[in-house]
Motif scaffolding. Structure first.
Motif, mmCIF file in Angstrom:
data_model
loop_
_atom_site.group_PDB
_atom_site.id
_atom_site.type_symbol
_atom_site.label_atom_id
_atom_site.label_comp_id
_atom_site.label_asym_id
_atom_site.label_seq_id
_atom_site.Cartn_x
_atom_site.Cartn_y
_atom_site.Cartn_z
ATOM 1 N N CYS A 45 0.834 -1.209 0.000
ATOM 2 C CA CYS A 45 0.000 0.000 0.000
ATOM 3 C C CYS A 45 0.865 1.254 0.000
ATOM 4 C CB CYS A 45 -0.917 0.014 1.228
ATOM 5 S SG CYS A 45 -2.289 -1.148 1.150
ATOM 6 N N THR A 46 1.872 1.252 0.830
ATOM 7 C CA THR A 46 2.722 2.429 0.962
ATOM 8 C C THR A 46 3.437 2.744 -0.346
ATOM 9 O OG1 THR A 46 3.069 1.961 3.294
ATOM 10 C CG2 THR A 46 4.639 3.428 2.235
ATOM 11 N N VAL A 47 4.014 1.708 -0.943
ATOM 12 C CA VAL A 47 4.760 1.937 -2.180
ATOM 13 C C VAL A 47 3.827 2.420 -3.283
ATOM 14 C CG1 VAL A 47 6.135 0.822 -3.968
ATOM 15 C CG2 VAL A 47 6.564 0.303 -1.573
ATOM 16 N N LYS A 48 2.651 1.823 -3.322
ATOM 17 C CA LYS A 48 1.691 2.224 -4.347
ATOM 18 C C LYS A 48 1.354 3.713 -4.239
ATOM 19 C CE LYS A 48 -1.663 1.302 -7.435
ATOM 20 N NZ LYS A 48 -1.368 0.896 -8.809
ATOM 21 N N ILE A 49 1.027 4.140 -3.050
ATOM 22 C CA ILE A 49 0.672 5.548 -2.847
ATOM 23 C C ILE A 49 1.880 6.440 -3.116
ATOM 24 C CG2 ILE A 49 -0.041 7.237 -1.112
ATOM 25 C CD1 ILE A 49 -1.693 5.016 0.219
ATOM 26 N N GLU A 50 3.022 6.012 -2.613
ATOM 27 C CA GLU A 50 4.234 6.806 -2.788
ATOM 28 C C GLU A 50 4.542 7.001 -4.274
ATOM 29 O OE1 GLU A 50 7.444 4.959 -0.764
ATOM 30 O OE2 GLU A 50 8.183 6.830 0.086
ATOM 31 N N GLY B 84 9.652 -8.251 -16.722
ATOM 32 C CA GLY B 84 8.464 -7.423 -16.556
ATOM 33 C C GLY B 84 7.631 -7.831 -15.365
ATOM 34 N N GLU B 85 7.564 -9.147 -15.162
ATOM 35 C CA GLU B 85 6.837 -9.651 -13.997
ATOM 36 C C GLU B 85 7.496 -9.177 -12.710
ATOM 37 O OE1 GLU B 85 4.201 -11.660 -12.770
ATOM 38 O OE2 GLU B 85 3.449 -10.870 -14.658
ATOM 39 N N LEU B 86 8.798 -9.273 -12.676
ATOM 40 C CA LEU B 86 9.531 -8.827 -11.503
ATOM 41 C C LEU B 86 9.286 -7.347 -11.255
ATOM 42 C CD1 LEU B 86 12.930 -10.717 -11.799
ATOM 43 C CD2 LEU B 86 11.361 -10.750 -9.866
ATOM 44 N N SER B 87 9.348 -6.581 -12.318
ATOM 45 C CA SER B 87 9.134 -5.142 -12.197
ATOM 46 C C SER B 87 7.753 -4.845 -11.612
ATOM 47 C CB SER B 87 9.285 -4.495 -13.571
ATOM 48 O OG SER B 87 8.785 -3.186 -13.567
ATOM 49 N N ARG B 88 6.761 -5.547 -12.118
ATOM 50 C CA ARG B 88 5.394 -5.326 -11.650
ATOM 51 C C ARG B 88 5.250 -5.730 -10.183
ATOM 52 N NH1 ARG B 88 0.941 -7.688 -11.601
ATOM 53 N NH2 ARG B 88 1.556 -9.688 -12.489
ATOM 54 N N ARG B 89 5.779 -6.895 -9.862
ATOM 55 C CA ARG B 89 5.637 -7.374 -8.495
ATOM 56 C C ARG B 89 6.415 -6.534 -7.501
ATOM 57 N NH1 ARG B 89 3.540 -12.599 -8.115
ATOM 58 N NH2 ARG B 89 3.137 -13.500 -10.170
ATOM 59 N N MET B 90 7.584 -6.099 -7.901
ATOM 60 C CA MET B 90 8.387 -5.321 -6.973
ATOM 61 C C MET B 90 7.979 -3.847 -6.984
ATOM 62 S SD MET B 90 12.108 -7.017 -7.787
ATOM 63 C CE MET B 90 13.008 -6.106 -6.528
ATOM 64 N N MET B 91 7.120 -3.496 -7.907
ATOM 65 C CA MET B 91 6.640 -2.120 -8.025
ATOM 66 C C MET B 91 7.786 -1.130 -8.246
ATOM 67 S SD MET B 91 3.384 -1.915 -5.448
ATOM 68 C CE MET B 91 4.032 -2.537 -3.929
ATOM 69 N N VAL B 92 8.713 -1.502 -9.067
ATOM 70 C CA VAL B 92 9.795 -0.599 -9.462
ATOM 71 C C VAL B 92 9.906 -0.638 -10.989
ATOM 72 C CG1 VAL B 92 11.080 -0.947 -7.316
ATOM 73 C CG2 VAL B 92 11.555 -2.400 -9.296
ATOM 74 N N THR B 93 10.695 0.260 -11.524
ATOM 75 C CA THR B 93 10.802 0.348 -12.974
ATOM 76 C C THR B 93 11.617 -0.816 -13.535
ATOM 77 O OG1 THR B 93 12.786 1.700 -12.782
ATOM 78 C CG2 THR B 93 10.687 2.847 -12.957
ATOM 79 N N GLY B 94 11.440 -1.033 -14.826
ATOM 80 C CA GLY B 94 12.163 -2.109 -15.475
ATOM 81 C C GLY B 94 13.667 -1.917 -15.429
ATOM 82 N N GLY B 95 14.088 -0.701 -15.618
ATOM 83 C CA GLY B 95 15.520 -0.425 -15.582
ATOM 84 C C GLY B 95 16.144 -0.802 -14.256
ATOM 85 N N ASN B 96 15.405 -0.574 -13.240
ATOM 86 C CA ASN B 96 15.881 -0.922 -11.910
ATOM 87 C C ASN B 96 16.088 -2.429 -11.783
ATOM 88 O OD1 ASN B 96 16.482 -0.958 -9.237
ATOM 89 N ND2 ASN B 96 14.593 -0.042 -8.536
ATOM 90 N N VAL B 97 15.099 -3.175 -12.274
ATOM 91 C CA VAL B 97 15.204 -4.631 -12.210
ATOM 92 C C VAL B 97 16.412 -5.109 -13.009
ATOM 93 C CG1 VAL B 97 14.068 -6.782 -12.841
ATOM 94 C CG2 VAL B 97 12.740 -4.933 -11.840
ATOM 95 N N THR B 98 16.650 -4.493 -14.135
ATOM 96 C CA THR B 98 17.830 -4.853 -14.929
ATOM 97 C C THR B 98 19.094 -4.749 -14.088
ATOM 98 O OG1 THR B 98 16.839 -4.137 -17.012
ATOM 99 C CG2 THR B 98 19.223 -4.199 -16.920
ATOM 100 N N GLY B 99 19.227 -3.635 -13.384
ATOM 101 C CA GLY B 99 20.438 -3.425 -12.588
ATOM 102 C C GLY B 99 20.588 -4.428 -11.460
ATOM 103 N N ILE B 100 19.522 -4.647 -10.735
ATOM 104 C CA ILE B 100 19.605 -5.573 -9.602
ATOM 105 C C ILE B 100 19.872 -6.997 -10.091
ATOM 106 C CG2 ILE B 100 18.339 -6.523 -7.654
ATOM 107 C CD1 ILE B 100 16.785 -3.894 -7.567
ATOM 108 N N THR B 101 19.198 -7.352 -11.176
ATOM 109 C CA THR B 101 19.417 -8.684 -11.736
ATOM 110 C C THR B 101 20.866 -8.851 -12.200
ATOM 111 O OG1 THR B 101 17.115 -8.769 -12.455
ATOM 112 C CG2 THR B 101 18.628 -10.319 -13.484
ATOM 113 N N ASP B 102 21.414 -7.810 -12.820
ATOM 114 C CA ASP B 102 22.819 -7.866 -13.229
ATOM 115 C C ASP B 102 23.719 -8.207 -12.047
ATOM 116 O OD1 ASP B 102 22.119 -7.232 -15.794
ATOM 117 O OD2 ASP B 102 22.768 -5.141 -15.699
#
Lengths: 180, 180
Positions: A45-50, B84-102
């Motif tokens: 919830c927090t991340v979504k709103i943020e 894309g699934e990871l990005s959606r679930r983690m609620m962060v941008t795709g670019g971010n997931v690329t970096g963490i996955t790297d």
DNA sequence: ATGATTTAGTTTAGGTTTAAAGTATCTGCT
DNA sequence: AGCAGATACTTTAAACCTAAACTAAATCAT
């Protein structure tokens, strides 16, 4: 077993008698899942709103969330806040506050005023321009929060406030380094 | 008027008669304050817990919170998840997931497996080493969450879960771009 | 007073994060 | 087939953020 919000307990060992009360192990497991579930639900919830607010602040006012947040802290204190106070209130590291303050100072929205009593410290305060800019943004910001939470009945909001206040109290009582 | 959790309404205009029901303006103001207060309270609890867990993950396992989080998402899906699934679930941008996955890939904890059906995509999955490492961390991580929330009565936890689920539902119903 | 410790703030190095632009592949339409 | 648009992911630039090391000033204990 982890970060799984949608799992139910599978069949357990057969009990000698019909047993409405769970055994200790099951209750512990359940408690664990309950705590984790609560944490993950609150986090999402927090991340979504943020994220929503961050985007709107950016597109409508061209400001970042941390800068807005710092100004919001300052708005209540016309006499200014020290860097350490800002760090504590914003719950971020001191180095972070230094950076954000640098940016805002360069934009002319805040100023560092040396503390006459303490040569190491200063008060950070909004400039008139900063105050004006913030006041305009704050009203809209508040309306966004109201909008995002408008589907939640007022009573539930009240309950949530109460329960989260309780949580906050416990969290700060537990390892109460930095106060709320 | 903003980010102020500790303010009460000041005296209003005198009413002609004793009036138990607030007028529209007051009720609106109160609603606004309620929504803002709720949001700030939830935010402060979340950040507090997040900071605590980040510090412990770092000191005890030498891992960062986002890396742990990505691995946690993966743990439930042995067959792997797409970026894309990871990005959606983690609620962060795709670019971010690329970096963490790297990073995680370089450490040998996850691997990218090309999708035979789609030349653009691949599945990210835990390596055996990654699974082993995560399993060990996850148990301790869960116990931290339990510990941090242990002062909250079980009933209150249950209520919070329910209310936050409701909030989550409304948030996603409202602008339901990315589902939970 | 003087040296040790603490405190206030900054700097640094490295990781996270976003928004926007870019690349490559796939899908649908004709 | 071939092209337009959508999709999956990466790259880039700029900002954020932390932990740890650092500087300078204040405080404290002799």
């Amino acid at each position: 077993m982890h970060f799984n919000e949608n799992k139910e307990r599978a069949g357990e060992a057969p009990a000698p008698l019909p047993e409405p009360v769970l055994d200790l192990a099951s209750r512990l497991t359940q408690d664990h899942h309950q705590a984790l579930k609560l944490w993950l639900r609150m986090l999402s919830c927090t991340v979504k709103i943020e994220n929503e607010i961050r985007g709107r602040l950016r597109s409508q006012f061209g400001i970042t969330l941390p800068r807005f947040d710092l100004m919001a802290q300052l708005e209540r204190y016309p006499q200014g806040l020290r860097m350490g106070e800002l760090s504590r209130r914003m719950m971020v590291t001191g180095g972070n506050v230094t950076g954000i303050t640098d940016q805002l100072e360069q934009e002319g929205l805040v100023q560092r005023v040396p503390d006459p009593k303490d040569g190491r410290a200063f008060s950070v305060m909004l400039t008139p321009a900063g105050r004006k800019a913030f006041t305009e943004m704050a009203e809209v910001h508040e309306s966004w929060v109201v909008e995002l939470l408008q589907d939640i009945p007022g009573d539930d909001k009240g309950q949530l406030i109460e329960l989260l206040s309780e949580m906050k109290g416990h969290l700060y009582a537990r390892n109460g380094k930095d106060k709320p």
